[in-house]
Write an enzyme that holds these catalytic residues in place. Structure first.
Site, short mmCIF file in Angstrom:
data_model
loop_
_atom_site.label_atom_id
_atom_site.label_comp_id
_atom_site.label_asym_id
_atom_site.label_seq_id
_atom_site.Cartn_x
_atom_site.Cartn_y
_atom_site.Cartn_z
N HIS A 152 7.86 32.26 -29.22
CA HIS A 152 9.10 32.69 -29.90
C HIS A 152 8.75 33.61 -31.07
O HIS A 152 9.04 33.29 -32.22
CB HIS A 152 9.88 31.48 -30.39
CG HIS A 152 10.17 30.47 -29.32
ND1 HIS A 152 11.16 30.65 -28.39
CD2 HIS A 152 9.59 29.28 -29.02
CE1 HIS A 152 11.18 29.61 -27.57
NE2 HIS A 152 10.24 28.77 -27.93
N CYS A 207 10.27 21.31 -25.56
CA CYS A 207 9.35 22.45 -25.58
C CYS A 207 7.92 21.97 -25.79
O CYS A 207 6.98 22.47 -25.17
CB CYS A 207 9.73 23.41 -26.70
SG CYS A 207 9.88 25.13 -26.17
N CYS A 226 35.49 6.55 -37.29
CA CYS A 226 35.01 7.68 -38.12
C CYS A 226 36.20 8.42 -38.71
O CYS A 226 36.22 8.80 -39.88
CB CYS A 226 34.19 8.66 -37.29
SG CYS A 226 32.90 7.94 -36.28
N CYS A 229 38.14 7.52 -42.12
CA CYS A 229 37.64 8.04 -43.39
C CYS A 229 37.61 9.56 -43.40
O CYS A 229 38.12 10.20 -44.30
CB CYS A 229 36.22 7.52 -43.66
SG CYS A 229 36.17 5.82 -44.23
N HIS A 230 36.99 10.15 -42.36
CA HIS A 230 36.62 11.57 -42.45
C HIS A 230 37.74 12.53 -42.04
O HIS A 230 37.66 13.72 -42.35
CB HIS A 230 35.36 11.82 -41.64
CG HIS A 230 34.17 11.06 -42.18
ND1 HIS A 230 33.58 11.37 -43.38
CD2 HIS A 230 33.50 9.98 -41.71
CE1 HIS A 230 32.58 10.53 -43.61
NE2 HIS A 230 32.51 9.68 -42.62
N ARG A 274 22.03 9.71 -40.67
CA ARG A 274 23.29 9.66 -41.41
C ARG A 274 24.33 8.85 -40.65
O ARG A 274 25.07 8.07 -41.24
CB ARG A 274 23.79 11.09 -41.67
CG ARG A 274 24.97 11.17 -42.61
CD ARG A 274 24.54 10.77 -44.00
NE ARG A 274 25.68 10.49 -44.87
CZ ARG A 274 26.39 9.37 -44.83
NH1 ARG A 274 26.10 8.42 -43.97
NH2 ARG A 274 27.38 9.19 -45.67
N CYS A 296 26.49 5.30 -41.80
CA CYS A 296 27.93 5.07 -41.71
C CYS A 296 28.21 3.82 -40.88
O CYS A 296 29.04 3.00 -41.25
CB CYS A 296 28.63 6.27 -41.08
SG CYS A 296 29.39 7.38 -42.29
#
Lengths: 264, 106
Positions: free
Chosen positions: A88, A117, A180, A183-184, A221, A225
């Protein structure tokens, strides 16, 4: 007024307050999905000081990982004795904005594609998920797409994965029985304890999170949650998480890649 | 990987106040935390950072367990003459890293 009357009055007032709060919550819940033009990256919810850390391209904390990532990018590995840079040479600009996507009939995110890869082309051992090396390399590849709009494929063969991710986002989970979206989508911008609830747009992963004192992936992350709502967790790199990642990337479509971001 | 980054302006006017920024990759383990099985994680921190300007010490910092991982230390100095700024971090478990940056003063 005696003590009992006072208590009675106090209780009535508390009930009224609760009713008003419920009515407001229902009103807010009615408009679930966020309108596209008013979407905000987590960056905009941060303090100026934390934003300055992200803006610092020379001595920002994520720079250390980018430098490690660059070294890995140029280092030959595996039986093929080739480095990422050997194939690359022009870099992988735009790659981070397109993932997760299908690779050999399977939905993979950027971390998994890098490992594909490594095992397929370089004939090297896959890097463990959430290892410092994989995070550094992913951050380095992601950095090449900084500023580009997120654009993931969700139709055709991707549709079933996308729908599964969407279902996960709206499914109530855990002992707290929260989805989810509650809240979000419904309460983004408001406070959860001392912290502002962000809109959950994965624009800058992997991120340098101050709470972690280091770099972490989107799946780490997610696990935070899910632990928070006391739900049974999925493994890092699990199909469920990659599907959710696809849904979130679609939800953040058109937003700019910030990798590597800094978050509190 | 014991990686450090220093940011020094490559050139400055004589007498000008310049900003120097340093960043070191380090976990800064406080020595107060325990593993899930209750064992104490031993302290592992950077304890000092020293900066010399053409051999003369211009800045020294003592770091303590409350400092976050990957500490960023920023300070100012007056550009007096062309030469080299040298930085040395030392810490627990034989941690010792050096870096240098040239500066030309006109």
């Amino acid at each position: 007024m005696d003590r009992r009357q006072r208590l009675q009055r106090h209780r009535q007032r508390a009930d009224q307050r609760r009713l008003r709060f419920l009515a407001l919550s229902l009103l807010l819940a009615a408009g679930t999905a966020l309108p596209q033009d008013s979407r905000k990256s987590g960056y905009e919810f941060m303090s100026r000081e934390t934003q300055a850390m992200q803006n610092d391209d020379v001595t920002g904390p994520a720079v250390l990982y980018l430098l490690d990532g660059e070294a890995l990018w140029k280092r030959r590995a595996g039986a093929s004795d080739r480095s990422c840079a050997d194939c690359h040479a022009a870099g992988l600009k735009g790659a981070a904005a397109r993932y997760p996507t299908l690779h050999h009939g399977k939905l993979v995110n950027l971390e998994q594609r890098i490992n594909a890869c490594r095992t397929g082309q370089q004939k090297a051992a896959a890097l463990p998920y959430e290892s410092k090396e994989l995070l550094a390399l992913t951050a380095y590849v992601g950095r090449q797409s900084r500023g580009l709009p997120i654009q993931v494929e969700t139709t055709g063969e991707h549709a079933s994965y996308f729908e599964a991710g969407k279902r996960t986002f709206f499914r109530r989970q855990g002992q707290l029985n929260l989805a989810c979206a509650q809240c979000h989508d419904d309460n983004a911008g408001r406070k959860l304890a001392g912290s502002t609830i962000p809109e959950a747009h994965p624009t800058g992963y992997p991120i340098y999170r101050l709470e972690w004192q280091g770099m972490g992936s989107l799946h780490r992350r997610f696990r935070n949650c899910l632990t928070g709502v006391r739900a049974e967790n999925y493994a890092l790199g699990s199909p469920e998480f990659v599907e959710l990642e696809l849904y979130l990337m679609w939800r953040a479509r058109g937003m700019r890649i910030e990798t590597p971001a800094v978050r509190p | 990987m014991a990686r450090v980054v220093v940011s020094v302006p490559p050139s400055a006017k004589k007498g000008e106040v310049i900003e120097i920024r340093t960043l070191a990759s380090h976990p800064m383990e406080t020595g107060f935390r325990h593993t899930t099985t209750g064992e104490l994680i031993p302290r592992d921190i950077i304890t000092t950072l020293v900066c010399t300007y053409n051999g003369a010490e211009i800045f020294r910092a003592a770091l303590h367990p409350a400092v976050s991982a990957n500490p960023l230390v920023t300070f100012n100095t007056v550009a007096t003459e062309s030469g080299t700024l040298e930085f040395k971090w030392t810490g627990d478990n034989g941690y010792s890293v050096t870096a240098s940056a040239p500066i030309s003063v006109v």
